[in-house]
Design a protein around this motif. Structure first.
Motif, mmCIF file in Angstrom:
data_model
loop_
_atom_site.group_PDB
_atom_site.id
_atom_site.type_symbol
_atom_site.label_atom_id
_atom_site.label_comp_id
_atom_site.label_asym_id
_atom_site.label_seq_id
_atom_site.Cartn_x
_atom_site.Cartn_y
_atom_site.Cartn_z
ATOM 1 N N ASN A 75 -109.419 85.638 -4.326
ATOM 2 C CA ASN A 75 -108.887 86.544 -5.360
ATOM 3 C C ASN A 75 -109.942 87.518 -5.883
ATOM 4 N N ASN A 95 -105.615 86.751 -11.423
ATOM 5 C CA ASN A 95 -105.406 87.395 -12.722
ATOM 6 C C ASN A 95 -104.391 88.529 -12.556
ATOM 7 N N ASP A 96 -103.193 88.312 -13.104
ATOM 8 C CA ASP A 96 -102.090 89.271 -12.930
ATOM 9 C C ASP A 96 -102.450 90.659 -13.443
ATOM 10 N N GLN A 97 -103.077 90.693 -14.631
ATOM 11 C CA GLN A 97 -103.366 91.968 -15.288
ATOM 12 C C GLN A 97 -104.318 92.831 -14.450
ATOM 13 N N THR A 127 -102.495 94.103 -11.279
ATOM 14 C CA THR A 127 -101.473 95.142 -11.426
ATOM 15 C C THR A 127 -102.103 96.497 -11.770
ATOM 16 N N GLU A 151 -103.708 79.671 -5.711
ATOM 17 C CA GLU A 151 -102.341 79.729 -6.265
ATOM 18 C C GLU A 151 -101.342 79.046 -5.333
ATOM 19 N N ARG A 185 -94.235 86.739 -6.989
ATOM 20 C CA ARG A 185 -95.051 87.067 -8.180
ATOM 21 C C ARG A 185 -95.849 88.347 -7.937
ATOM 22 N N VAL A 186 -96.438 88.439 -6.756
ATOM 23 C CA VAL A 186 -97.240 89.623 -6.412
ATOM 24 C C VAL A 186 -96.339 90.863 -6.360
ATOM 25 N N LYS A 246 -93.706 91.508 -8.090
ATOM 26 C CA LYS A 246 -93.393 91.986 -9.453
ATOM 27 C C LYS A 246 -94.541 92.813 -10.037
ATOM 28 N N LEU A 247 -95.762 92.560 -9.554
ATOM 29 C CA LEU A 247 -96.940 93.240 -10.112
ATOM 30 C C LEU A 247 -97.353 94.459 -9.279
#
Ligand SMILES: Cc1cc2nc3c(=O)[nH]c(=O)nc-3n(C[C@H](O)[C@H](O)[C@H](O)COP(=O)(O)O)c2cc1C
Ligand code: SF4
Length: 481
Positions: free
Chosen positions: A208, A219-221, A224, A280, A293-294, A296-297
């Motif tokens: 990651n 880390n989603d933020q 994205t 993950e 999930r990816v 959506k970001l």
């Protein structure tokens, strides 16, 4: 025997040299060198780690010097035009000519032994296809994706900043911009060097890097924010790599500079390990969940995954889960076990994972059987480097291809096989600034562009020769081994 002889001679010689030093001062340079050699020899004799140097003081060093330049000696004096590995001189020369925009005509006939080697061939048609003026493009993105990407059929495969130098990354991305094809970031994340205007495929490595929390989780933020950038056209989740599937990777401390560490979100000057699988994911069922999930970001951009095929039933299961969860990827990148790497254990490179062509045929067949072949584009990476290998991959089931080492040759790689040592003589696979100076990003970006263009032109000519007008007409029946 040599050891004992050396001890005896050096004991006798040493006082003579010292005396000569004082009586013949004009010979001092020569004498100093001889005295240094005697000390080296004594060091060799007394140390216990290396038996060869202990048994053959001084002369034993010749073995290590020759070993250090063995790839060059092999290449210059031993290899024939067709015997080099992983790539032959003929293959490398062809890439160099295409990169320099020179005609590459081969004299006198094929040098391959048709009845000994496995020489693939394609049947030419008595009625050639039509002349094509434009390069073929492939639209990637299924109904889950809002921003499909119109891709070239040949693109730059994942190679991270870290494995490659900043100058190499700049040259590749500028070349991608000139030629209208994409450049995959590799697992080291997006860097300013990638942002030269070329299209980007952002890879999520198993570590990651670039979008990780301190514990290595995703880390989603941070992710994205990167995918929002307009030059990022697609996202690729790395499950495994052909040259080292199930092994993960290491960025050696020598290559982990402050700059790289900051980009990756790790401690500088330490060995950085990427795990075999993204933290993950702990089951096959988690893979489509992570894809969802990816997605959506990713601001509606295509999302896919890259893998080397291992256990066949697991891949079938994976596609079943993708279908049942409604998280079908837009593309799958199939990496050949004979694919390249910056560094990997030899057992993994030689013996783990499915051979590329078998994997390609298998993936194509599974996707057809599961009824999702039209939804998922197949990208293939595995020694695709000229018009024929590109055509063969498309015949065997790929929609488009990536090349890593082909583009490294276009940057000037001489196959010296020391990418993991930070001493790459061509400035490609090193973080040593002095070595990078030899690689001019503007000159090399033109070579990258030329190589891509001339390879596609060669592909189109062969496609015409086999009597096809469009890539959709290419099929397995055309290829013979
Ligand atoms: C120097 C180097 C670095 C690489 N780094 C990555 C990487 O970061 N992520 C990845 O998925 N594959 C990586 N690869 C694998 C390539 O992307 C590609 O899948 C493989 O080399 C097969 O293509 P090729 O035969 O054209 O080299 C790397 C390969 C090389 C040679
Ligand atoms: S020239 Fe550089 S990039 Fe090419 S094989 Fe040698 S070390 Fe690796």
């Amino acid at each position: 025997m040599i050891r004992r002889t050396y001890i005896l001679i050096s004991i006798l010689l040493f006082p003579i040299l010292i005396l000569t030093y004082f009586y013949l001062p004009d010979q001092s340079i020569l004498l100093t060198l001889l005295i240094i050699l005697i000390f080296v020899g004594w060091y060799d004799v007394l140390q216990k780690k290396n038996a060869i140097l202990r048994d053959y003081p001084i002369v034993g060093h010749a073995r290590y010097m020759l070993k250090a330049i063995a790839p060059e000696l092999q290449q210059y004096f031993i290899e024939t035009n067709t015997s080099g590995h992983p790539f032959t001189k003929n293959e490398i020369n062809l890439i160099n000519s295409r990169s320099d925009n020179k005609e590459e005509f081969h004299p006198f006939g094929s040098e391959l032994d048709f009845y000994k080697n496995e020489v693939s061939w394609v049947g030419h048609s008595m009625i050639p296809g039509k002349e094509r003026k434009t390069q073929p493009r492939v639209l990637i993105g299924n109904s889950n994706c809002d921003k499909p990407y119109n891709s070239s059929i040949l693109n730059i495969s994942a190679m991270s900043f870290g494995a490659l130098s900043a100058h190499a990354i700049i040259a590749l991305n500028k070349g991608a911009k000139l030629g209208g094809f994409y450049h995959n970031t590799g697992e080291g994340s997006l860097t300013p060097f990638h942002q030269q205007g070329g299209d980007i495929v952002l890879q999520i490595g198993t570590g990651n890097f670039g979008f990780r929390n301190d514990d290595g989780s995703f880390n989603d933020q941070k992710f994205t924010e990167k995918t929002a950038l307009p030059e990022v056209k697609m996202v690729e989740v790395k499950l495994s790599q052909g040259a080292k599937p199930g092994h993960g990777g290491v960025l050696p401390a020598a290559k982990n500079t402050n700059e790289i560490a900051k980009i990756r979100g790790v401690q500088p000057h330490t060995d950085v390990f990427s795990p075999p699988l993204n933290p993950e994911i702990s089951s096959i069922e988690d893979i489509p969940k992570f894809i969802g999930r990816v997605r959506k970001l990713s601001h509606g951009k295509p999302v896919g995954f890259k893998l080397c095929i291992g256990v066949k039933s697991e891949f079938e299961q994976l596609i079943d889960y993708c279908v049942s969860q409604g998280n079908i990827p837009d593309f799958i990148t199939v990496d050949a076990s004979e694919g390249g790497t910056g560094a990997a254990p030899l057992e993994y490179s030689d013996h783990i994972g499915m051979k590329g062509e078998d994997a390609l045929v298998f993936v194509d067949q599974v996707l057809k059987e599961k009824g999702v072949r039209r939804e998922i584009k197949i990208i293939y990476a595995g020694k695709v480097m000229n018009g024929f290998t590109l055509l063969k991959a498309l015949c065997l089931g790929a929609d488009l291809c990536n090349s890593a080492r082909g583009f490294m040759f276009s940057l000037g790689c001489i196959q010296s096989l020391r990418c993991h040592t930070d001493t790459c003589p061509t400035g490609i696979a090193t973080q040593d600034k002095a070595l990078q100076e030899g690689l001019d990003p503007t000159v090399k970006s033109n070579r990258v562009y030329n190589y891509h263009k001339n390879t596609i032109d060669a592909f189109l000519e062969i496609m015409k020769t086999v009597g096809c007008n469009d890539i959709s007409e290419l099929n397995k029946e055309l290829i013979h081994n």
